[in-house]
Design a protein around this motif. Structure first.
Motif, PDB file in Angstrom:
ATOM      1  N   THR A  33     -54.314 -85.316  -6.904  1.00 25.11           N
ATOM      2  CA  THR A  33     -54.214 -86.596  -7.599  1.00 25.11           C
ATOM      3  C   THR A  33     -54.683 -87.699  -6.669  1.00 25.11           C
ATOM      4  N   ASP A  34     -55.657 -88.500  -7.120  1.00 24.27           N
ATOM      5  CA  ASP A  34     -56.182 -89.576  -6.282  1.00 24.27           C
ATOM      6  C   ASP A  34     -56.576 -90.778  -7.118  1.00 24.27           C
ATOM      7  N   PHE A  35     -56.398 -91.974  -6.539  1.00 25.57           N
ATOM      8  CA  PHE A  35     -57.022 -93.172  -7.091  1.00 25.57           C
ATOM      9  C   PHE A  35     -58.500 -93.113  -6.741  1.00 25.57           C
ATOM     10  N   VAL A  36     -59.358 -93.449  -7.703  1.00 21.77           N
ATOM     11  CA  VAL A  36     -60.791 -93.311  -7.492  1.00 21.77           C
ATOM     12  C   VAL A  36     -61.550 -94.470  -8.135  1.00 21.77           C
ATOM     13  N   GLU A  37     -62.796 -94.616  -7.699  1.00 26.61           N
ATOM     14  CA  GLU A  37     -63.798 -95.356  -8.443  1.00 26.61           C
ATOM     15  C   GLU A  37     -64.696 -94.302  -9.076  1.00 26.61           C
ATOM     16  N   ALA A  38     -64.661 -94.219 -10.400  1.00 30.26           N
ATOM     17  CA  ALA A  38     -65.368 -93.159 -11.121  1.00 30.26           C
ATOM     18  C   ALA A  38     -66.557 -93.734 -11.871  1.00 30.26           C
ATOM     19  N   LYS A  39     -67.671 -93.002 -11.853  1.00 27.94           N
ATOM     20  CA  LYS A  39     -68.906 -93.480 -12.463  1.00 27.94           C
ATOM     21  C   LYS A  39     -69.255 -92.675 -13.711  1.00 27.94           C
ATOM     22  N   THR A  40     -69.766 -93.403 -14.713  1.00 29.26           N
ATOM     23  CA  THR A  40     -70.207 -92.760 -15.950  1.00 29.26           C
ATOM     24  C   THR A  40     -71.726 -92.646 -15.970  1.00 29.26           C
ATOM     25  N   ASN A  41     -72.212 -91.707 -16.780  1.00 34.03           N
ATOM     26  CA  ASN A  41     -73.660 -91.542 -16.963  1.00 34.03           C
ATOM     27  C   ASN A  41     -74.124 -92.306 -18.200  1.00 34.03           C
ATOM     28  N   GLU A  42     -75.331 -92.021 -18.651  1.00 32.99           N
ATOM     29  CA  GLU A  42     -75.890 -92.748 -19.801  1.00 32.99           C
ATOM     30  C   GLU A  42     -75.150 -92.452 -21.102  1.00 32.99           C
ATOM     31  N   PHE A  43     -74.307 -91.396 -21.097  1.00 34.77           N
ATOM     32  CA  PHE A  43     -73.534 -91.049 -22.290  1.00 34.77           C
ATOM     33  C   PHE A  43     -72.075 -91.491 -22.174  1.00 34.77           C
ATOM     34  N   SER A  44     -71.780 -92.326 -21.186  1.00 34.26           N
ATOM     35  CA  SER A  44     -70.422 -92.842 -20.942  1.00 34.26           C
ATOM     36  C   SER A  44     -69.446 -91.743 -20.558  1.00 34.26           C
ATOM     37  N   GLU A 119     -41.840 -99.590  -8.650  1.00 32.55           N
ATOM     38  CA  GLU A 119     -41.713 -98.349  -7.892  1.00 32.55           C
ATOM     39  C   GLU A 119     -42.295 -98.473  -6.492  1.00 32.55           C
ATOM     40  N   SER A 120     -43.564 -98.907  -6.390  1.00 31.83           N
ATOM     41  CA  SER A 120     -44.190 -98.932  -5.071  1.00 31.83           C
ATOM     42  C   SER A 120     -45.427 -99.808  -5.083  1.00 31.83           C
ATOM     43  N   VAL A 121     -45.838-100.228  -3.873  1.00 32.69           N
ATOM     44  CA  VAL A 121     -47.095-100.948  -3.675  1.00 32.69           C
ATOM     45  C   VAL A 121     -47.621-100.542  -2.308  1.00 32.69           C
ATOM     46  N   TRP A 122     -48.921-100.304  -2.212  1.00 35.12           N
ATOM     47  CA  TRP A 122     -49.522 -99.895  -0.943  1.00 35.12           C
ATOM     48  C   TRP A 122     -50.993-100.282  -0.936  1.00 35.12           C
ATOM     49  N   ARG A 127     -59.015 -99.983   2.094  1.00 35.79           N
ATOM     50  CA  ARG A 127     -58.639-101.390   2.190  1.00 35.79           C
ATOM     51  C   ARG A 127     -59.331-102.264   1.136  1.00 35.79           C
ATOM     52  N   LYS A 128     -59.704-101.645   0.026  1.00 35.46           N
ATOM     53  CA  LYS A 128     -60.352-102.386  -1.056  1.00 35.46           C
ATOM     54  C   LYS A 128     -59.363-102.841  -2.119  1.00 35.46           C
ATOM     55  N   TYR A 129     -58.169-102.215  -2.169  1.00 33.46           N
ATOM     56  CA  TYR A 129     -57.217-102.509  -3.238  1.00 33.46           C
ATOM     57  C   TYR A 129     -55.789-102.512  -2.704  1.00 33.46           C
ATOM     58  N   LEU A 130     -54.935-103.302  -3.382  1.00 36.71           N
ATOM     59  CA  LEU A 130     -53.498-103.074  -3.358  1.00 36.71           C
ATOM     60  C   LEU A 130     -53.169-102.319  -4.638  1.00 36.71           C
ATOM     61  N   ASN A 131     -52.516-101.182  -4.510  1.00 37.37           N
ATOM     62  CA  ASN A 131     -52.151-100.370  -5.667  1.00 37.37           C
ATOM     63  C   ASN A 131     -50.670-100.536  -5.969  1.00 37.37           C
ATOM     64  N   LEU A 132     -50.347-100.695  -7.238  1.00 38.01           N
ATOM     65  CA  LEU A 132     -48.959-100.846  -7.654  1.00 38.01           C
ATOM     66  C   LEU A 132     -48.592 -99.793  -8.690  1.00 38.01           C
ATOM     67  N   THR A 133     -47.389 -99.274  -8.547  1.00 39.62           N
ATOM     68  CA  THR A 133     -46.807 -98.419  -9.578  1.00 39.62           C
ATOM     69  C   THR A 133     -45.665 -99.197 -10.225  1.00 39.62           C
ATOM     70  N   THR A 188     -51.652 -99.863 -11.405  1.00 39.62           N
ATOM     71  CA  THR A 188     -52.537-101.015 -11.393  1.00 39.62           C
ATOM     72  C   THR A 188     -53.133-101.184  -9.995  1.00 39.62           C
ATOM     73  N   SER A 189     -54.282-101.858  -9.910  1.00 40.18           N
ATOM     74  CA  SER A 189     -54.924-102.127  -8.626  1.00 40.18           C
ATOM     75  C   SER A 189     -55.351-103.593  -8.556  1.00 40.18           C
ATOM     76  N   ILE A 190     -55.117-104.201  -7.407  1.00 38.40           N
ATOM     77  CA  ILE A 190     -55.539-105.570  -7.145  1.00 38.40           C
ATOM     78  C   ILE A 190     -56.724-105.515  -6.185  1.00 38.40           C
TER      79      ILE A 190
END
Length: 218
Positions: A33-44, A119-122, A127-133, A188-190
């Motif tokens: 399980t990971d927070f990610v930046e995910a990319k879509t193709n031409e078909f979304s 629940e949590s923040v980290w 170092r691109k985001y603050l993540n909150l649960t 959520t991510s800031i």
């Protein structure tokens, strides 16, 4: 705010549809399980993702979801995936993460700080985001237009003698009349765009147990 409001509504509906922990040697035993930046193709459809620790993943087969509608785009998401071999993995699920861009207090006609479950923040490893649960209380209502809203308010920025800056943020949450029958966990991510070395972020969150204050040195 409109996009985030709609996404929060979607997150409440989709969050926790699966129990992603299983003991023994079941189907989910070796799930990552990971927070990610995910990319879509031409078909979304999602074809690749980068985790917060910089790991590059190729998703095979490509993952088509109902919530990601834009082609050739990058989404913030939480990815549940199987063992990686040569950078290739298969996805078990990919769920949206609400991205809360800080906005000046003057941008809000009214600032709502209705309580949430915290629940949590980290800070992410890159170092691109603050993540909150968070846990939002919700319930069924006949009025489909009544949805909760989340955002981040930037109350002030103060320059320090050291040359760094202090950013004072707080969580905006508008319950907006949504019933509070049960809790749903959301992620959520800031984004930390513009935050530099020697800066410090102060974040205040109103919870059902009182104010929670956290700070992070960048």
């Amino acid at each position: 705010m409109t996009i985030v409001t709609a996404l929060v509504s979607l997150l409440i509906v989709t969050a926790c549809d699966h129990d992603f922990y299983e003991t023994g040697d079941g189907e989910l035993s070796y799930l990552h399980t990971d927070f990610v930046e995910a990319k879509t193709n031409e078909f979304s459809a999602f074809t690749s993702a980068t985790t917060d620790d910089g790991t590059q993943l190729t998703l095979k087969p490509a993952v088509k979801t109902l919530w990601a509608k834009s082609a050739d785009s990058t989404y913030r998401a939480i990815l549940y995936y199987n063992k990686v071999e040569n950078g290739v993995t298969s996805s078990f699920a990919i769920n949206p993460v609400a991205v809360l861009h800080p906005r000046l207090a003057l941008d809000f006609p009214t600032i709502h700080t209705d309580p949430v479950g915290f629940e949590s923040v980290w800070m992410s490893k890159n170092r691109k985001y603050l993540n909150l649960t968070l846990n939002l209380k919700t319930g069924k209502t006949d009025n489909k237009k009544i949805v909760q809203a989340l955002s981040i308010v930037c109350d002030s920025i103060k320059k320090q003698p050291s040359g760094g800056r202090n950013f004072y943020l707080r969580l905006y949450h508008h319950q907006n009349g949504v019933p509070e029958y049960y809790s749903k966990r959301i992620f959520t991510s800031i984004p930390l765009d513009g935050i530099k070395q020697m800066d410090t972020i102060y974040l205040n969150i109103n919870t059902y147990k009182g104010q929670v204050s956290k700070h992070f040195a960048y």
